[in-house]
Write a protein that holds these residues in place. Structure first.
Motif, PDB file in Angstrom:
ATOM      1  N   SER A   5     -29.894 -46.217  19.324  1.00 42.56           N
ATOM      2  CA  SER A   5     -31.072 -46.376  18.473  1.00 42.56           C
ATOM      3  C   SER A   5     -30.898 -47.541  17.506  1.00 42.56           C
ATOM      4  N   SER A  54     -42.015 -41.319  13.164  1.00 41.17           N
ATOM      5  CA  SER A  54     -41.290 -41.298  14.430  1.00 41.17           C
ATOM      6  C   SER A  54     -40.707 -42.680  14.663  1.00 41.17           C
ATOM      7  N   TYR A  55     -39.661 -42.732  15.465  1.00 38.13           N
ATOM      8  CA  TYR A  55     -38.940 -43.976  15.708  1.00 38.13           C
ATOM      9  C   TYR A  55     -39.860 -45.045  16.275  1.00 38.13           C
ATOM     10  N   LEU A  74     -34.977 -49.763  10.190  1.00 38.80           N
ATOM     11  CA  LEU A  74     -35.070 -48.537  11.003  1.00 38.80           C
ATOM     12  C   LEU A  74     -34.038 -47.507  10.550  1.00 38.80           C
ATOM     13  N   ALA A  75     -32.807 -47.967  10.280  1.00 37.12           N
ATOM     14  CA  ALA A  75     -31.774 -47.049   9.801  1.00 37.12           C
ATOM     15  C   ALA A  75     -32.220 -46.431   8.475  1.00 37.12           C
ATOM     16  N   SER A 103     -34.841 -43.756   9.062  1.00 32.28           N
ATOM     17  CA  SER A 103     -34.203 -42.539   9.567  1.00 32.28           C
ATOM     18  C   SER A 103     -33.486 -41.821   8.431  1.00 32.28           C
ATOM     19  N   GLY A 163     -37.805 -41.590  10.389  1.00 29.04           N
ATOM     20  CA  GLY A 163     -37.522 -42.348  11.612  1.00 29.04           C
ATOM     21  C   GLY A 163     -37.272 -41.409  12.777  1.00 29.04           C
ATOM     22  N   VAL A 164     -36.067 -41.489  13.343  1.00 25.78           N
ATOM     23  CA  VAL A 164     -35.728 -40.675  14.513  1.00 25.78           C
ATOM     24  C   VAL A 164     -35.872 -39.189  14.195  1.00 25.78           C
ATOM     25  N   THR A 214     -31.105 -36.256  16.260  1.00 24.26           N
ATOM     26  CA  THR A 214     -30.750 -37.438  17.048  1.00 24.26           C
ATOM     27  C   THR A 214     -29.489 -38.081  16.482  1.00 24.26           C
ATOM     28  N   ASP A 267     -28.019 -40.922  15.104  1.00 22.28           N
ATOM     29  CA  ASP A 267     -28.506 -42.205  14.592  1.00 22.28           C
ATOM     30  C   ASP A 267     -27.746 -42.490  13.308  1.00 22.28           C
ATOM     31  N   LEU A 309     -29.620 -41.665  10.011  1.00 31.59           N
ATOM     32  CA  LEU A 309     -29.789 -40.224   9.826  1.00 31.59           C
ATOM     33  C   LEU A 309     -28.449 -39.561   9.511  1.00 31.59           C
TER      34      LEU A 309
END
Lengths: 285, 317
Positions: free
Chosen positions: A84, A144-145, A218-219, A222, A227-228, A232, A234, A237
């Motif tokens: 991811s 959501s991702y 994105l990180a 999350s 995000g994810v 998940t 990641d 996360l």
């Protein structure tokens, strides 16, 4: 009005023999990309497998980086998390490059109404803090991702468009463009095979900046829970999940955090290197 | 007065932008999955009375544009309705948390500018030395370190391992707050400092290259006088623009830092609202932050005008 100052680069002059830093960087990046594809095959445990009997544990010979509160192996989750961390940023950098380059070329070459429409969109996204926009939209639709990926493409592409528009404006009045026009080369062909190669170093350098930026964004999403999906593997996360475990197994937080910094740094250095090489080859006349 | 005309023009542009943003933010209620009633009622058991009450309260039976107009009138009075989660007025909740976030942002800004100016000037004066190369390498790493990552590192080292600073909360009273927010402010300042160092170094190098600097030294003017009166004064112009950008970044970074250090500020408020799809709260915070960021941008433009007579003449002519 934003300050456009000269960008400092770690790799000062183009070199003929490969620089040690570059070799190390490309090797690490290659490993991370391999992990993103094959990570689950080489990981010692199933990254999703819980061991509630074991629960939280510190590093041991069985679990090199220990386990999290649900007894999941940290090392396996870090290896699996490369996916991811690499896939989304790659899609964003590529998507924004295609969208931004096409619009930038059109705006710079055609000018007029199409230019002002594209530039209004650029101005709008530049005046909004991107991360906040993603938080607001994720809050509305449920995070959501892939929603974040699509939003980031839309928010990042204007940066590409602005740079390519500027470079295209510089290229458009040159004799080779005139010449191509006079022998009846079609407009898409002039833009893609004549002008684009000359503005490509800027486009590719910016794509690597976008990759590093999206990885971090994105990180971060999350990390905020936007995000994810929960569970998940990641890196972002994992930092969020492990934050409360900092007193017991700090590795569960520090290792994924370090992976984020390492990957983003390596991408920036690699981007610098590619830019130096492309521009020193005389591609940007 | 040219300056007044400039400010009025900028304010008008801001108003148009705010209008666009407010329209987008209001539309969220209709873009969200499910009907507006679903969004606003959430898990509250529904019966015809509650539905009717909500319809009346939010004017859901009116056409979309009318609803927007009614909402906008509220928004202009900073009334964004009530939070779905807490049922308290949105504006009150935001204003209650604003001081902590502002404190954190100013604290981090001071750190950023101190590190950024000091290190940036130093690196530029010692260009290509080992120290310069090391500092440039550090800025590359710093720029790739998001606030929540530097947050957990500092949290671990200074709070868990060494126990020097508290791990969460914002503290009461000025000194206690300063102590509580030291780690968060430094975590927040790392990425921004790297950004400022990079631009300060480049700005100072650009000025050092100018003939008037060489000439001033040749005339026998002392090093420190050249540095402060020739180099820094001219380098300040691009740096001012950078510092305004930094303020806007800080506000976003604060969102992550407040979550990392469990600080009850505006950032953790919007994250909580986003995670529970509390739309009125999301709308309110979005408008507030947009206002603040636009204010910073205007300030940056004015700072440019104040600092650089060339820009002043060009813009106001």
């Amino acid at each position: 009005m934003s300050a456009r100052t000269e960008v400092v680069s770690l790799i000062e002059a183009p070199r003929t023999r490969p620089n040690v830093l570059v070799v190390v960087t490309l090797t690490i990046l290659g490993l991370i990309v391999l992990l993103a594809v094959f990570g689950r095959l080489v990981s010692p445990y199933d990254p999703m497998q819980q061991d509630l009997g074991l629960g939280l544990s510190t590093p041991s010979s069985e679990h090199w980086l220990g386990t999290d509160a649900l007894g999941r192996d940290i090392l396996s989750r870090i290896l699996a998390g490369a996916a991811s961390a690499v896939v989304g940023p790659f899609v964003i950098a590529l998507g924004a490059m295609v969208l931004g380059n096409v619009l930038g070329l059109l705006a710079g070459y055609r000018g007029g109404r199409i230019d002002s429409i594209i530039m209004r969109w650029v101005d709008l996204t530049f005046s909004l803090p991107g991360t906040l926009v993603v938080i607001v939209v994720a809050g509305t639709f449920g995070g959501s991702y892939w929603l974040a990926v699509v939003l980031l493409i839309i928010l990042v592409a204007p940066g590409d468009a602005r740079i390519i528009r500027g470079a295209t404006l510089e290229q458009a009045p040159r004799p080779y463009v005139e010449a191509a026009k006079s022998i009846g080369v079609s407009e898409p062909r002039i833009l893609l095979t004549h002008i684009w190669p000359n503005v490509a170093p800027a486009a590719i350098a910016n794509a690597s900046i976008n990759f590093a930026g999206s990885l971090v964004a994105l990180a971060g999403l999350s990390f905020l829970g936007l995000g994810v999906a929960a569970g998940t593997p990641d890196w972002g996360l994992m930092v969020a999940e492990g934050r409360s475990l900092l007193f017991v197994n700090p590795v569960a937080v520090l290792a994924p955090a370090a992976m984020i910094v390492l990957t983003a740094t390596m991408v920036s250095i690699a981007g610098d290197w590619v830019y130096e090489r492309l521009s020193s080859r005389g591609m940007s006349r | 007065m040219a300056i007044v005309r400039f400010i009025v023009r900028r304010l008008l542009a801001m108003l148009v932008l705010l209008f666009v943003i407010s329209f987008l933010v209001f539309s969220l209620l209709y873009l969200a999955p499910g009907s507006a009633i679903d969004v606003l009622l959430k898990n509250v058991p529904r019966n015809p009375e509650t539905v009717a009450a909500l319809t009346a309260k939010y004017h859901l039976d009116e056409p979309f544009i009318t609803q927007y107009w009614i909402w906008l009138q509220g928004a202009l009075r900073l009334d964004f309705g009530e939070s779905i989660q807490t049922t308290l007025p949105v504006t009150g909740e935001i204003l209650a948390r604003l001081p902590v976030t502002v404190f954190l942002a100013i604290y981090a800004f001071a750190i950023e500018m101190a590190i950024g100016l000091g290190v940036g000037v130093l690196a530029a004066l010692r260009q290509r030395s080992v120290a310069d190369r090391g500092l440039v390498a550090l800025t590359v790493v710093g720029l790739s370190t998001p606030a929540f990552v530097s947050g957990v590192f500092l949290l671990y080292v200074f709070s868990v391992a060494l126990g020097w600073f508290p791990a969460f909360g914002a503290g009461e009273g000025f000194l206690d707050r300063l102590w509580h927010l030291t780690l968060p402010a430094f975590s927040l300042a790392i990425v921004g400092s790297a950004f400022v160092v990079k631009h300060v170094r480049a700005a100072v190098l650009a000025v050092l290259d100018q003939d008037y600097v060489t000439f001033a030294r040749a005339r026998g003017i002392s090093r420190s006088k050249v540095l402060f009166q020739y180099v820094l004064r001219n380098a300040m112009i691009p740096i001012l623009g950078v510092s305004a950008m930094v303020l806007a970044f800080l506000l976003i970074g604060a969102v992550f830092i407040e979550v990392t250090f469990s600080i009850n500020g505006m950032g953790s408020l919007v994250v909580k609202a986003a995670n529970s799809q509390d739309l009125p709260m999301i709308q309110g915070v979005a408008i507030f932050i947009a206002l603040i960021v636009m204010g910073f941008n205007l300030l940056a433009d004015l700072a440019y005008l104040a600092a650089d007579p060339r820009v002043r003449n060009r813009t106001l002519a």
